[in-house]
Motif scaffolding. Structure first.
Motif, PDB file in Angstrom:
ATOM      1  N   TYR A 158       3.398  -9.953 -25.173  1.00  0.00           N
ATOM      2  CA  TYR A 158       2.867  -9.806 -23.817  1.00  0.00           C
ATOM      3  C   TYR A 158       2.132  -8.480 -23.650  1.00  0.00           C
ATOM      4  CZ  TYR A 158       6.004 -13.657 -22.320  1.00  0.00           C
ATOM      5  OH  TYR A 158       6.640 -14.855 -22.151  1.00  0.00           O
ATOM      6  N   TYR A 159       2.741  -7.411 -24.147  1.00  0.00           N
ATOM      7  CA  TYR A 159       2.165  -6.071 -23.996  1.00  0.00           C
ATOM      8  C   TYR A 159       0.809  -5.980 -24.701  1.00  0.00           C
ATOM      9  CZ  TYR A 159       1.924  -0.969 -23.907  1.00  0.00           C
ATOM     10  OH  TYR A 159       1.536   0.334 -23.687  1.00  0.00           O
ATOM     11  N   ARG A 160       0.743  -6.498 -25.933  1.00  0.00           N
ATOM     12  CA  ARG A 160      -0.505  -6.403 -26.707  1.00  0.00           C
ATOM     13  C   ARG A 160      -1.601  -7.273 -26.102  1.00  0.00           C
ATOM     14  NH1 ARG A 160       0.575  -1.635 -28.399  1.00  0.00           N
ATOM     15  NH2 ARG A 160       2.400  -1.549 -29.784  1.00  0.00           N
ATOM     16  N   ILE A 161      -1.243  -8.418 -25.539  1.00  0.00           N
ATOM     17  CA  ILE A 161      -2.244  -9.248 -24.866  1.00  0.00           C
ATOM     18  C   ILE A 161      -2.851  -8.486 -23.694  1.00  0.00           C
ATOM     19  CG2 ILE A 161      -2.613 -11.325 -23.476  1.00  0.00           C
ATOM     20  CD1 ILE A 161      -0.392 -12.664 -25.158  1.00  0.00           C
ATOM     21  N   ALA A 162      -1.983  -7.929 -22.832  1.00  0.00           N
ATOM     22  CA  ALA A 162      -2.463  -7.214 -21.647  1.00  0.00           C
ATOM     23  C   ALA A 162      -3.262  -5.972 -22.010  1.00  0.00           C
ATOM     24  CB  ALA A 162      -1.276  -6.838 -20.760  1.00  0.00           C
ATOM     25  N   GLU A 163      -2.912  -5.364 -23.140  1.00  0.00           N
ATOM     26  CA  GLU A 163      -3.629  -4.190 -23.631  1.00  0.00           C
ATOM     27  C   GLU A 163      -5.093  -4.529 -23.918  1.00  0.00           C
ATOM     28  OE1 GLU A 163      -1.828  -0.785 -26.546  1.00  0.00           O
ATOM     29  OE2 GLU A 163      -2.176  -2.744 -27.453  1.00  0.00           O
ATOM     30  N   LYS A 164      -5.337  -5.765 -24.368  1.00  0.00           N
ATOM     31  CA  LYS A 164      -6.682  -6.197 -24.746  1.00  0.00           C
ATOM     32  C   LYS A 164      -7.437  -6.877 -23.608  1.00  0.00           C
ATOM     33  CE  LYS A 164      -6.740  -5.217 -29.259  1.00  0.00           C
ATOM     34  NZ  LYS A 164      -7.780  -4.407 -29.924  1.00  0.00           N
ATOM     35  N   ASN A 165      -6.681  -7.593 -22.743  1.00  0.00           N
ATOM     36  CA  ASN A 165      -7.331  -8.393 -21.707  1.00  0.00           C
ATOM     37  C   ASN A 165      -6.401  -8.519 -20.505  1.00  0.00           C
ATOM     38  OD1 ASN A 165      -8.557 -10.326 -20.103  1.00  0.00           O
ATOM     39  ND2 ASN A 165      -9.115 -11.665 -21.798  1.00  0.00           N
ATOM     40  N   LYS A 166      -6.776  -7.926 -19.392  1.00  0.00           N
ATOM     41  CA  LYS A 166      -5.923  -7.884 -18.203  1.00  0.00           C
ATOM     42  C   LYS A 166      -5.796  -9.242 -17.529  1.00  0.00           C
ATOM     43  CE  LYS A 166      -5.425  -3.442 -18.623  1.00  0.00           C
ATOM     44  NZ  LYS A 166      -4.176  -2.913 -19.233  1.00  0.00           N
ATOM     45  N   THR A 167      -6.654 -10.184 -17.858  1.00  0.00           N
ATOM     46  CA  THR A 167      -6.562 -11.502 -17.240  1.00  0.00           C
ATOM     47  C   THR A 167      -6.165 -12.580 -18.255  1.00  0.00           C
ATOM     48  OG1 THR A 167      -8.945 -11.854 -17.508  1.00  0.00           O
ATOM     49  CG2 THR A 167      -8.194 -10.957 -15.399  1.00  0.00           C
ATOM     50  N   ALA A 168      -5.481 -12.179 -19.298  1.00  0.00           N
ATOM     51  CA  ALA A 168      -4.936 -13.124 -20.276  1.00  0.00           C
ATOM     52  C   ALA A 168      -3.424 -12.957 -20.324  1.00  0.00           C
ATOM     53  CB  ALA A 168      -5.537 -12.903 -21.662  1.00  0.00           C
ATOM     54  N   GLY A 169      -2.737 -14.045 -20.599  1.00  0.00           N
ATOM     55  CA  GLY A 169      -1.283 -14.016 -20.719  1.00  0.00           C
ATOM     56  C   GLY A 169      -0.832 -15.128 -21.647  1.00  0.00           C
ATOM     57  N   PHE A 170       0.483 -15.356 -21.671  1.00  0.00           N
ATOM     58  CA  PHE A 170       1.034 -16.404 -22.524  1.00  0.00           C
ATOM     59  C   PHE A 170       2.283 -16.958 -21.854  1.00  0.00           C
ATOM     60  CE2 PHE A 170       3.335 -18.025 -26.308  1.00  0.00           C
ATOM     61  CZ  PHE A 170       2.374 -18.960 -26.706  1.00  0.00           C
ATOM     62  N   PRO A 171       2.431 -18.300 -21.777  1.00  0.00           N
ATOM     63  CA  PRO A 171       3.536 -18.909 -21.025  1.00  0.00           C
ATOM     64  C   PRO A 171       4.804 -19.099 -21.845  1.00  0.00           C
ATOM     65  CG  PRO A 171       2.017 -20.608 -21.739  1.00  0.00           C
ATOM     66  CD  PRO A 171       1.451 -19.295 -22.229  1.00  0.00           C
ATOM     67  N   ALA A 172       5.510 -18.018 -22.092  1.00  0.00           N
ATOM     68  CA  ALA A 172       6.748 -18.098 -22.866  1.00  0.00           C
ATOM     69  C   ALA A 172       7.910 -17.547 -22.034  1.00  0.00           C
ATOM     70  CB  ALA A 172       6.587 -17.356 -24.189  1.00  0.00           C
ATOM     71  N   GLY A 173       8.996 -17.132 -22.698  1.00  0.00           N
ATOM     72  CA  GLY A 173      10.243 -16.820 -22.028  1.00  0.00           C
ATOM     73  C   GLY A 173      10.292 -15.502 -21.305  1.00  0.00           C
ATOM     74  N   LEU A 174      11.446 -15.241 -20.665  1.00  0.00           N
ATOM     75  CA  LEU A 174      11.620 -14.087 -19.788  1.00  0.00           C
ATOM     76  C   LEU A 174      12.227 -12.884 -20.486  1.00  0.00           C
ATOM     77  CD1 LEU A 174      11.236 -16.494 -17.796  1.00  0.00           C
ATOM     78  CD2 LEU A 174      12.795 -15.305 -16.246  1.00  0.00           C
ATOM     79  N   CYS A 175      13.015 -13.091 -21.540  1.00  0.00           N
ATOM     80  CA  CYS A 175      13.697 -11.976 -22.203  1.00  0.00           C
ATOM     81  C   CYS A 175      12.745 -11.310 -23.195  1.00  0.00           C
ATOM     82  CB  CYS A 175      14.941 -12.459 -22.934  1.00  0.00           C
ATOM     83  SG  CYS A 175      16.195 -13.148 -21.856  1.00  0.00           S
ATOM     84  N   PRO A 176      12.402 -10.043 -23.024  1.00  0.00           N
ATOM     85  CA  PRO A 176      11.409  -9.394 -23.892  1.00  0.00           C
ATOM     86  C   PRO A 176      11.798  -9.334 -25.356  1.00  0.00           C
ATOM     87  CG  PRO A 176      11.796  -8.083 -21.909  1.00  0.00           C
ATOM     88  CD  PRO A 176      12.845  -9.149 -21.936  1.00  0.00           C
ATOM     89  N   THR A 177      13.094  -9.359 -25.663  1.00  0.00           N
ATOM     90  CA  THR A 177      13.518  -9.213 -27.053  1.00  0.00           C
ATOM     91  C   THR A 177      13.621 -10.539 -27.793  1.00  0.00           C
ATOM     92  OG1 THR A 177      15.816  -9.136 -26.273  1.00  0.00           O
ATOM     93  CG2 THR A 177      14.727  -7.035 -26.691  1.00  0.00           C
ATOM     94  N   LEU A 178      13.199 -11.632 -27.175  1.00  0.00           N
ATOM     95  CA  LEU A 178      13.132 -12.909 -27.879  1.00  0.00           C
ATOM     96  C   LEU A 178      12.199 -12.800 -29.082  1.00  0.00           C
ATOM     97  CD1 LEU A 178      12.770 -15.353 -24.858  1.00  0.00           C
ATOM     98  CD2 LEU A 178      14.577 -15.490 -26.581  1.00  0.00           C
ATOM     99  N   GLY A 179      12.634 -13.280 -30.237  1.00  0.00           N
ATOM    100  CA  GLY A 179      11.776 -13.296 -31.420  1.00  0.00           C
ATOM    101  C   GLY A 179      10.814 -14.469 -31.378  1.00  0.00           C
ATOM    102  N   ILE A 180       9.582 -14.231 -31.792  1.00  0.00           N
ATOM    103  CA  ILE A 180       8.547 -15.266 -31.761  1.00  0.00           C
ATOM    104  C   ILE A 180       8.943 -16.488 -32.593  1.00  0.00           C
ATOM    105  CG2 ILE A 180       6.193 -15.812 -32.534  1.00  0.00           C
ATOM    106  CD1 ILE A 180       6.185 -14.219 -29.969  1.00  0.00           C
ATOM    107  N   GLY A 181       9.449 -16.235 -33.804  1.00  0.00           N
ATOM    108  CA  GLY A 181       9.704 -17.331 -34.731  1.00  0.00           C
ATOM    109  C   GLY A 181      10.616 -18.404 -34.176  1.00  0.00           C
ATOM    110  N   GLY A 182      11.747 -18.005 -33.609  1.00  0.00           N
ATOM    111  CA  GLY A 182      12.698 -18.978 -33.079  1.00  0.00           C
ATOM    112  C   GLY A 182      12.297 -19.515 -31.724  1.00  0.00           C
TER     113      GLY A 182
END
Length: 533
Positions: A158-182
């Motif tokens: 989420y952080y890296r997306i917003a760093e590059k584009n303020k109007t882009a996001g991704f519809p995933a979970g709420l806990c920041p420490t969730l690992g992408i793979g699982g």
């Protein structure tokens, strides 16, 4: 750090030769640290990335991303080795050596598995492949896509997306420490689920190590295999190295609010009305209900209901929508906060005091408790009388229990159940997560809390989905059934498989039979291979 492998052992490396597609597995009794180390070193895994129980930092690495302390006890089975790869080739080598030596692999990216299956096995010996160093994120702003490695966290993404584009996001979970793979491989939903669906719905390519140690992408794995790892739990099929995802649009300003009430202030009426409308509101509007026992003192115990909302738009429009659809909540301008989408991410992770999005880069476990969770789906609304009985049941015990009820509808109604393995689409109005802390008072206290949540789950039977009673894979629950000997048949596995995947389970098992017929990638609730006649 343990001492280096002896020159004598290194000299033996030259005679360790085996095929990448077929393995003559030595007896388990012959497995030693030295033999597996030889194999890993021979296949170019540096010694400093291999941790044995005698390695000084073994325990700290093992504990580094454990999110549920229930699986960090002296009696919890520990891995034979931990391998912390920094290159994709290290993952390949670990798979090959584990296969050759008859060792199970558990793959950990964020450590959020509710039953600890990413770092615990009840069928030892086993290796943990800890992917935290495989965490690169590449954002392509011109095509609104990203390649993200499995060991990165959702917060980092989420952080890296917003760093590059303020109007882009991704519809995933709420806990920041969730690992992408699982997280992505099990579906993945969050506050934008009604507008954009699941995280898995936005996967457009992947890189994976299969049971033969080969690296595959979407083209080389084929569409059936690619289908399976977008909601079917990749741990049954291989080791995810990275996903390519499609980003989504978010407006420059979003609006959030949290408004709480309790039984003496109309919680019953408000919850009933919320339940009638939350799954069919404007797709940009997500309102969840967090229901919990609010006091430690039994005479004063009550039910508190918190309505937490994200609106993909500005405050004025939200107030107009709420005035029309949910005036009973009495939402006022002062209840709402406008912010950027990236600022809303810490807010829904529990950081309500305006913390900087920089907190999303902190990989330390967000939780430090022992807990048990279960899940359900609502396909029909619960009546006011039903809610009253549920709350009475919650208050009857001494538990500090929590129910998190997330609305679906919107985009989720538009995607067929068979589009991905995640089947809980049209007709699934709400997802319910049950959470209870297990305390710190030892085995007796833990058993009391476990018995309570299991009893409460049974109590909820009349109110939730049926035939099958559905569950969400990312809220893993071994109470639904498990295999602890690695020989589960498809027929037995259907007991839990149909709850997670409904009719998609058979297709998953057929894919498993094609890509991993020897059932190398397995755990206590994995998909078994099925070989149609």
């Amino acid at each position: 750090m343990s001492s280096p492998v002896s020159p004598y052992l290194l000299a033996l490396l030259s005679v360790i030769l085996f095929s990448t597609s077929s393995y003559a597995t030595p007896p388990i009794s012959n497995i030693t640290h030295e033999s597996i180390l030889q194999c890993l070193l021979h296949h170019s895994v540096p010694h400093n990335l291999i941790y044995t129980k005698s390695t000084t930092s073994y325990t700290s690495l093992l504990q580094s991303s454990i999110q549920n302390q229930r699986f960090d006890t002296p009696t919890t089975p520990k891995p034979f080795l931990i391998v912390s790869p920094t290159l994709e080739s290290h993952v390949q080598s670990t798979v090959k050596c584990s296969h050759y030596h008859g060792l199970q692999i558990r793959v950990r990216s964020g450590g959020h598995d509710y039953e600890g299956l990413s770092y615990v096995s009840h069928d030892p010996p086993f290796i943990v492949l800890d992917l935290h160093s495989l965490s690169s994120i590449s954002i392509d702003t011109s095509h609104s896509t990203s390649w993200v490695q499995a060991g990165a966290t959702i917060g980092e993404l989420y952080y890296r997306i917003a760093e590059k584009n303020k109007t882009a996001g991704f519809p995933a979970g709420l806990c920041p420490t969730l690992g992408i793979g699982g997280h992505l491989s099990g579906g993945g939903f969050g506050t934008m689920v009604r507008m954009y669906g699941l995280a898995a719905d936005h996967i457009i390519d992947a890189r994976l190590v299969n049971a033969d140690g080969e690296i595959l992408d979407r083209e080389s794995m084929g569409e059936d295999f690619f289908w399976a790892i977008r909601g079917g739990g990749a741990a049954s099929f291989g080791v995810i190295l990275a996903y390519k995802i499609k980003l989504v649009y978010v407006p420059p300003k979003v609006t959030v609010f949290t408004k709480s009430t309790n039984l003496s202030h109309g919680a019953k009426t408000l919850t009933s009305k919320w339940q009638q409308i939350a799954y069919k509101l404007d797709d940009r509007l997500f309102i969840r209900a967090v229901i919990q026992v609010a006091s430690d003192e039994k005479p004063c115990r009550t039910i508190q209901v918190g309505f937490e909302s994200l609106f993909l738009g500005e405050k004025e429009e939200l107030l107009a929508l709420m005035g029309k659809s949910f005036p009973e909540l009495g939402l006022k301008a002062e209840d709402c906060q406008e912010m950027s989408w990236i600022q809303s991410v810490p807010y829904f992770a529990g950081y309500k005091n305006g913390e900087s999005p920089n907190i999303l880069l902190d990989r330390k476990p967000q939780f430090n408790i022992s807990f048990k969770a279960k899940s359900d789906f609502l396909t029909e609304r619960i009546t006011e009388l039903g809610w009253e009985r549920i709350w009475q049941e919650m208050l009857r015990g001494e538990e500090q229990a929590m129910l998190i009820v997330d609305p679906y509808g919107g985009r989720m109604d538009e995607i067929p159940e068979s589009e991905t393995p995640f089947p809980h689409r049209k007709g699934s109005l709400y997802n319910i997560q049950y959470l209870v802390g297990l305390g710190e008072g030892g085995a007796k206290e833990m058993k009391k809390h476990l018995d309570w949540v299991r009893s409460f789950y049974q109590f909820m039977t009349p109110y939730v989905s049926k035939n099958p009673r559905a569950a969400y894979l990312n809220y893993r629950d071994l109470d639904l059934g498990s295999d602890r000997v690695g020989s589960t048949t498809y027929t037995k596995a259907k007991v839990w498989g149909r709850r997670y995947f409904k009719s998609n389970f058979e297709r998953l098992a057929v894919v498993k039979g094609k890509v991993d017929p020897g059932n190398f990638f397995r755990n206590e609730q994995s998909v078994p291979p099925l070989f149609p006649a």
